[in-house]
Design a protein around this motif. Sequence first.
Motif, PDB file in Angstrom:
ATOM      1  N   ASN A  81       0.856  -1.196   0.000  1.00  0.00           N
ATOM      2  CA  ASN A  81       0.000   0.000   0.000  1.00  0.00           C
ATOM      3  C   ASN A  81       0.879   1.228   0.000  1.00  0.00           C
ATOM      4  O   ASN A  81       2.061   1.159   0.302  1.00  0.00           O
ATOM      5  CB  ASN A  81      -0.936  -0.020   1.199  1.00  0.00           C
ATOM      6  CG  ASN A  81      -0.180   0.038   2.507  1.00  0.00           C
ATOM      7  OD1 ASN A  81       0.106   1.120   3.007  1.00  0.00           O
ATOM      8  ND2 ASN A  81       0.179  -1.128   3.060  1.00  0.00           N
ATOM      9  N   CYS A  88      -0.758   5.274  -0.538  1.00  0.00           N
ATOM     10  CA  CYS A  88      -1.461   6.490  -0.094  1.00  0.00           C
ATOM     11  C   CYS A  88      -2.484   6.231   1.006  1.00  0.00           C
ATOM     12  O   CYS A  88      -2.761   7.090   1.819  1.00  0.00           O
ATOM     13  CB  CYS A  88      -2.145   7.155  -1.285  1.00  0.00           C
ATOM     14  SG  CYS A  88      -3.584   6.250  -1.897  1.00  0.00           S
ATOM     15  N   ARG A  89      -3.086   5.080   1.018  1.00  0.00           N
ATOM     16  CA  ARG A  89      -4.134   4.667   1.966  1.00  0.00           C
ATOM     17  C   ARG A  89      -5.395   5.526   1.873  1.00  0.00           C
ATOM     18  O   ARG A  89      -6.215   5.532   2.790  1.00  0.00           O
ATOM     19  CB  ARG A  89      -3.607   4.650   3.411  1.00  0.00           C
ATOM     20  CG  ARG A  89      -2.396   3.754   3.583  1.00  0.00           C
ATOM     21  CD  ARG A  89      -1.842   3.783   4.983  1.00  0.00           C
ATOM     22  NE  ARG A  89      -2.656   3.019   5.907  1.00  0.00           N
ATOM     23  CZ  ARG A  89      -2.446   1.735   6.213  1.00  0.00           C
ATOM     24  NH1 ARG A  89      -1.464   1.073   5.673  1.00  0.00           N
ATOM     25  NH2 ARG A  89      -3.243   1.111   7.064  1.00  0.00           N
ATOM     26  N   GLY A 148      -7.114   5.755  -1.394  1.00  0.00           N
ATOM     27  CA  GLY A 148      -7.851   5.397  -2.613  1.00  0.00           C
ATOM     28  C   GLY A 148      -7.345   6.036  -3.883  1.00  0.00           C
ATOM     29  O   GLY A 148      -8.000   5.964  -4.923  1.00  0.00           O
ATOM     30  N   THR A 149      -6.151   6.649  -3.836  1.00  0.00           N
ATOM     31  CA  THR A 149      -5.665   7.376  -5.011  1.00  0.00           C
ATOM     32  C   THR A 149      -4.661   6.591  -5.848  1.00  0.00           C
ATOM     33  O   THR A 149      -4.704   6.622  -7.068  1.00  0.00           O
ATOM     34  CB  THR A 149      -4.967   8.691  -4.569  1.00  0.00           C
ATOM     35  OG1 THR A 149      -5.818   9.395  -3.681  1.00  0.00           O
ATOM     36  CG2 THR A 149      -4.645   9.575  -5.747  1.00  0.00           C
ATOM     37  N   CYS A 150      -3.729   5.879  -5.198  1.00  0.00           N
ATOM     38  CA  CYS A 150      -2.548   5.388  -5.929  1.00  0.00           C
ATOM     39  C   CYS A 150      -2.739   4.031  -6.603  1.00  0.00           C
ATOM     40  O   CYS A 150      -2.081   3.738  -7.587  1.00  0.00           O
ATOM     41  CB  CYS A 150      -1.346   5.342  -4.998  1.00  0.00           C
ATOM     42  SG  CYS A 150      -1.441   3.997  -3.781  1.00  0.00           S
ATOM     43  N   GLY A 151      -3.585   3.189  -6.063  1.00  0.00           N
ATOM     44  CA  GLY A 151      -3.821   1.874  -6.672  1.00  0.00           C
ATOM     45  C   GLY A 151      -2.838   0.792  -6.250  1.00  0.00           C
ATOM     46  O   GLY A 151      -2.942  -0.350  -6.700  1.00  0.00           O
ATOM     47  N   VAL A 152      -1.874   1.104  -5.390  1.00  0.00           N
ATOM     48  CA  VAL A 152      -0.874   0.104  -4.989  1.00  0.00           C
ATOM     49  C   VAL A 152      -1.531  -1.058  -4.231  1.00  0.00           C
ATOM     50  O   VAL A 152      -1.066  -2.193  -4.284  1.00  0.00           O
ATOM     51  CB  VAL A 152       0.232   0.778  -4.132  1.00  0.00           C
ATOM     52  CG1 VAL A 152       1.172  -0.249  -3.521  1.00  0.00           C
ATOM     53  CG2 VAL A 152       1.025   1.757  -4.989  1.00  0.00           C
ATOM     54  N   CYS A 153      -2.628  -0.812  -3.530  1.00  0.00           N
ATOM     55  CA  CYS A 153      -3.253  -1.841  -2.686  1.00  0.00           C
ATOM     56  C   CYS A 153      -4.318  -2.657  -3.420  1.00  0.00           C
ATOM     57  O   CYS A 153      -5.101  -3.367  -2.774  1.00  0.00           O
ATOM     58  CB  CYS A 153      -3.896  -1.177  -1.472  1.00  0.00           C
ATOM     59  SG  CYS A 153      -5.311  -0.159  -1.947  1.00  0.00           S
TER      60      CYS A 153
HETATM   61  S1  FES Z   1      -3.014   2.452  -0.810  1.00  0.00           S
HETATM   62 FE1  FES Z   1      -3.301   3.883  -2.417  1.00  0.00          FE
HETATM   63  S2  FES Z   1      -5.234   3.278  -3.245  1.00  0.00           S
HETATM   64 FE2  FES Z   1      -4.993   2.040  -1.514  1.00  0.00          FE
END
Ligand code: FES
Length: 315
Positions: free
Chosen positions: A263, A265-266, A268-273
């Motif tokens: 993860n 950004c936590r 909802g922006t980056c998409g890593v999670c």
């Molecule tokens: S950690 Fe970035 S969208 Fe979930």
Amino acid sequence: MPFTFVPGQFLNVAFGIGGARMNRSYSISSSPTQREYLDLTIKREPRGAVSRHVVDLLKVGDLIEAGGPVGKFTFDGTEAENIVLISAGVGVTPMVSICRYLTDRSWPGDIFFIYTCRTPADYILGKEMAALERSNPKLHVAVTMTKAEGTDWKGPRGRITKEFLAKTVPELTKRRVHICGPATMMDATKALLIELGVPPEQVKMELFGATKPAIAPAGTTAKPSATATGPTVTFSQNNKTAKIHDGQTILELSEELGIGIENSCRVGTCGVCKVKMTAGEVDQEVQDALDDDDKANGIILACQAKPKTEVTVEA
Ligand code: FES
Ligand SMILES: Cc1cc2nc3c(=O)[nH]c(=O)nc-3n(C[C@H](O)[C@H](O)[C@H](O)COP(=O)(O)OP(=O)(O)OC[C@H]3O[C@@H](n4cnc5c(N)ncnc54)[C@H](O)[C@@H]3O)c2cc1C
């Protein structure tokens, strides 16, 4: 460069720091017309793990792992005939990319660049913006400083107000507005714009991430004290199942169980999670990082996903 990007997009970078893998997102501050390299502009956070690593320890010639480009908070001049870009602090980076690109392309529309920070020393990329303003008559720069006492700042002072916005941008209600900065500044500015009559759908925003780091990094198994009573979540690749706490996200539960869903950004922006959900239903407050393909294929954002029913995810 082996890829192109749209002004306003960002990269997801990963570093190994102290034995832990850490992901963070950084907006590209250069223009896509600059094809030899790209710029990331990273503000050193006094207690930040990755920003301090980058600023204090990274050397010329070091390789970094980066994915992308990603992000929908973009503007390349085709979306509207003019644009208002409002930012604070390090939220300036996507705005500078847009200003650089539109200037390089001799875009005919008016660009209103509005920025706020504490003192002249905190004006990130201020010299670059001043140079762009001199070379582009369509670029209108207005900066207001909130703690300028004792400095040589001669421009406007104080926070962004309704009066400041109305005076700076003629016919504001007809324009598309992009905002990037701390969550409180973005919410307050959007509220001012709406009070001034700007339709909410004309206002686009990007949040740069959680202000505090993760409560329980993966593997620490820091358990909340109350017993979980929510739906069951199965992490199929780890063969683990647990009930979720009220208001908890799938990412937070995975951290409690020591499952390492990556993860960044936590928010909802980056998409890593992103993870694949093979059964069940979830609510996701922010879904900025999901495209139509993701949604059609059961991909969810673990940092946003709150189960409505029993859920199985491939993690
Ligand atoms: S950690 Fe970035 S969208 Fe979930
Ligand atoms: C789409 C997107 C684009 C972004 N673009 C940029 C960009 O262009 N430039 C940029 O600089 N950043 C950008 N960010 C933010 C960036 O991803 C990181 O969040 C930022 O660099 C902080 O990471 P860090 O590891 O240094 O801080 P972290 O370790 O993640 O800490 C986060 C914050 O908590 C504070 N903190 C840490 N530990 C504690 C503690 N124990 N108690 C209290 N507070 C604490 C830190 O000071 C920091 O402010 C972007 C984020 C997103 C989502």
